[in-house]
Motif scaffolding. Structure first.
Motif, PDB file in Angstrom:
ATOM      1  N   TRP A 137       0.826  -1.208   0.000  1.00  0.00           N
ATOM      2  CA  TRP A 137       0.000   0.000   0.000  1.00  0.00           C
ATOM      3  C   TRP A 137       0.865   1.265   0.000  1.00  0.00           C
ATOM      4  O   TRP A 137       0.591   2.227  -0.712  1.00  0.00           O
ATOM      5  CB  TRP A 137      -0.897  -0.039   1.238  1.00  0.00           C
ATOM      6  N   VAL A 286      -8.007   3.433   8.679  1.00  0.00           N
ATOM      7  CA  VAL A 286      -9.041   2.697   7.945  1.00  0.00           C
ATOM      8  C   VAL A 286     -10.435   3.159   8.354  1.00  0.00           C
ATOM      9  O   VAL A 286     -11.431   2.617   7.882  1.00  0.00           O
ATOM     10  CB  VAL A 286      -8.912   1.171   8.180  1.00  0.00           C
ATOM     11  N   HIS A 329      -7.215  -6.642   7.737  1.00  0.00           N
ATOM     12  CA  HIS A 329      -6.533  -7.244   6.586  1.00  0.00           C
ATOM     13  C   HIS A 329      -7.486  -8.097   5.764  1.00  0.00           C
ATOM     14  O   HIS A 329      -7.470  -8.062   4.523  1.00  0.00           O
ATOM     15  CB  HIS A 329      -5.348  -8.092   7.061  1.00  0.00           C
ATOM     16  N   LEU A 332      -9.629  -5.710   3.770  1.00  0.00           N
ATOM     17  CA  LEU A 332      -8.864  -4.984   2.758  1.00  0.00           C
ATOM     18  C   LEU A 332      -8.429  -5.871   1.599  1.00  0.00           C
ATOM     19  O   LEU A 332      -8.190  -5.382   0.492  1.00  0.00           O
ATOM     20  CB  LEU A 332      -7.632  -4.333   3.407  1.00  0.00           C
ATOM     21  N   ALA A 338     -13.557  -4.614  -1.302  1.00  0.00           N
ATOM     22  CA  ALA A 338     -12.843  -3.643  -2.141  1.00  0.00           C
ATOM     23  C   ALA A 338     -13.798  -2.958  -3.117  1.00  0.00           C
ATOM     24  O   ALA A 338     -13.713  -1.748  -3.351  1.00  0.00           O
ATOM     25  CB  ALA A 338     -11.716  -4.332  -2.895  1.00  0.00           C
TER      26      ALA A 338
END
Length: 442
Positions: A137, A286, A329, A332, A338
């Motif tokens: 990222w 986040v 995680h 993501l 997504a």
């Protein structure tokens, strides 16, 4: 007043600390007058300049204010507004700054995947899967993956607070955007740092403002590269380059880039951190796309900063829960989540753009910017327009709440409109135009 309740000390720092202690014990209260410089110097047996320096330290920290013939007085502690929904109101709140709950991915589908063996004291503080994902990222914004040293904290505010604490001491100067994210104002005030306001325009933090802050002794800079809160501005390529040039002469000033909107932003990430800058950190939370309750942020920083942060996040004591890290995680790296984040990005941008266009057509020019809210300039004072909106059933935030330099009343409102349906958005636009431009019809 007993000897225990009198100012003491023989150095400027000791005298200032004594005043703070008396304030904490209640022996001094807001608006109390401190002794004149000459009288206190004679009482303590010190040079007048020592007392002058002590009072200057207290003024810089916001503990006292100088009132000329009115003397040096204990400052009133003005509350800082908090983000989020307003409690106990019947008005429609359009100032919350919150993401839309309907656009936050549902974690229930991946919860079963995050369970595993318990993590024990002494184990790595960063979950391996999250570390691998976050490295990729940040890689696009770093010279190489070898430059990326990761730390996980309990959100962006926690990260900024820890970053400042490992680099600064009380009364140190911090360059903050003006207008500024409310949590940053809280952090600097509570820690006793000295906020140096740097104006923000449509291209982000201004060059002259940053230069002036550094000349004033700023030892840290907190900057939002895109979707600045509250203005929605993002750094242009030209502005970022100019800011990097200014910072090149101050390589050991800690530069914190708070990329809070990251995956939801429609703008490219433009960094002000130069290749040879020594002390830096990029923070990505986040909370905007996985929800505020996720309480997790990842920071990429230089090795020294990462090492100092690690000392404040002991294994099993002050680390961020590995269950939370695994959940973040899992979401993501999940294709469905997504896609939902991408859809949320489009939704926020489209709704803000549509509302800004409606206002512009009605005679109240507005640029949508980037982020969860709009920054709307109004004629006259924002407070008068907000009061008029209240009479029409709306609760808005004025720009006064976000300002560091209080030289004049704000002429901006921050409005969160993305969760309004078409009818409510049209009604708010009509009411806002009627409140701001009473001589015109929306």
């Amino acid at each position: 007043m007993t000897s225990r309740d009198t100012i003491s000390g023989h150095t400027a720092g000791d005298i200032a600390d004594s005043v703070r202690m008396l304030l904490e014990r209640g022996a001094l209260r807001a608006d109390d007058v401190l002794p004149p410089v000459r009288a206190l110097a004679e009482q303590l047996g010190v040079n007048r300049n020592t007392v002058v320096a002590a009072y200057r330290l207290l003024a810089q920290a916001g503990v006292v204010v100088a009132r000329g013939r009115g003397g040096t007085r204990i400052a009133e502690v003005s509350p800082v507004a908090a983000e989020g929904v307003a409690a106990d109101t019947v008005l429609r709140d359009v100032g919350s700054g919150n993401p839309d709950p309907a656009l936050i991915p549902d974690p229930s589908g991946v919860l079963a995947r995050v369970a595993g063996r318990p993590v024990l004291y002494g184990e790595p503080v960063i979950d391996a899967g999250l570390a691998e994902w976050a490295t990729r990222w940040f890689a696009a914004d770093s010279a190489s993956e070898a430059d990326i040293h990761l730390t996980v904290t309990g959100g962006a505010v926690d990260a900024v607070e820890r970053l400042l604490a490992q680099a600064l001491t009380r009364d140190d100067a911090v360059a903050l955007e003006d207008p500024c994210f409310l949590a940053s104002i809280h952090t600097v005030r509570l820690a006793g740092y000295r906020a140096v306001p740097v104006p923000v325009d449509s291209e982000g933090m201004t060059v002259e403002g940053l230069r002036a802050a550094l000349d004033a002794g700023a030892r840290a800079v907190v900057i939002t590269p895109r979707a600045q809160n509250p203005t929605g501005s993002s750094l242009s390529a030209e502005r970022a380059a100019a800011l990097r040039e200014v910072l090149a002469d101050h390589p050991y000033v800690l530069v914190i880039e708070d990329d809070h909107f990251s995956l939801l932003s429609t703008q490219p990430y433009r960094s002000v951190i130069g290749e040879n800058h020594e002390r830096w950190a990029r923070v990505r939370s986040v909370s905007k796309f996985l929800g505020p309750d996720m309480c997790l942020a990842v920071t990429a920083s230089d090795p020294t900063t990462a090492e100092r942060l690690a000392l404040r996040l002991g294994s099993g004591t002050t680390w961020v829960s590995h269950l939370l890290q695994r959940l973040a995680h899992a979401l993501l790296s999940d294709g469905t989540a997504a896609a939902e984040i991408a859809a949320a990005r489009t939704h926020y941008a489209d709704r803000n753009a549509a509302f800004a266009a409606e206002l512009t057509r009605a005679g109240l020019p507005c640029a949508p910017g980037d982020g969860l809210s709009l920054w709307v300039e109004v004629p006259g004072t924002a407070r008068s327009v907000a009061d008029a909106l209240m009479r029409r059933g709306w609760l808005a935030r004025t720009g006064d709440e976000f300002r560091l330099a209080e030289d004049a009343p704000s002429r901006h409102l921050r409005l969160t409109v993305h969760d309004l349906n078409d009818a409510d958005a049209a009604q708010l636009a009509r009411d806002l135009v009627a409140s701001a431009l009473p001589s015109r019809k929306a």
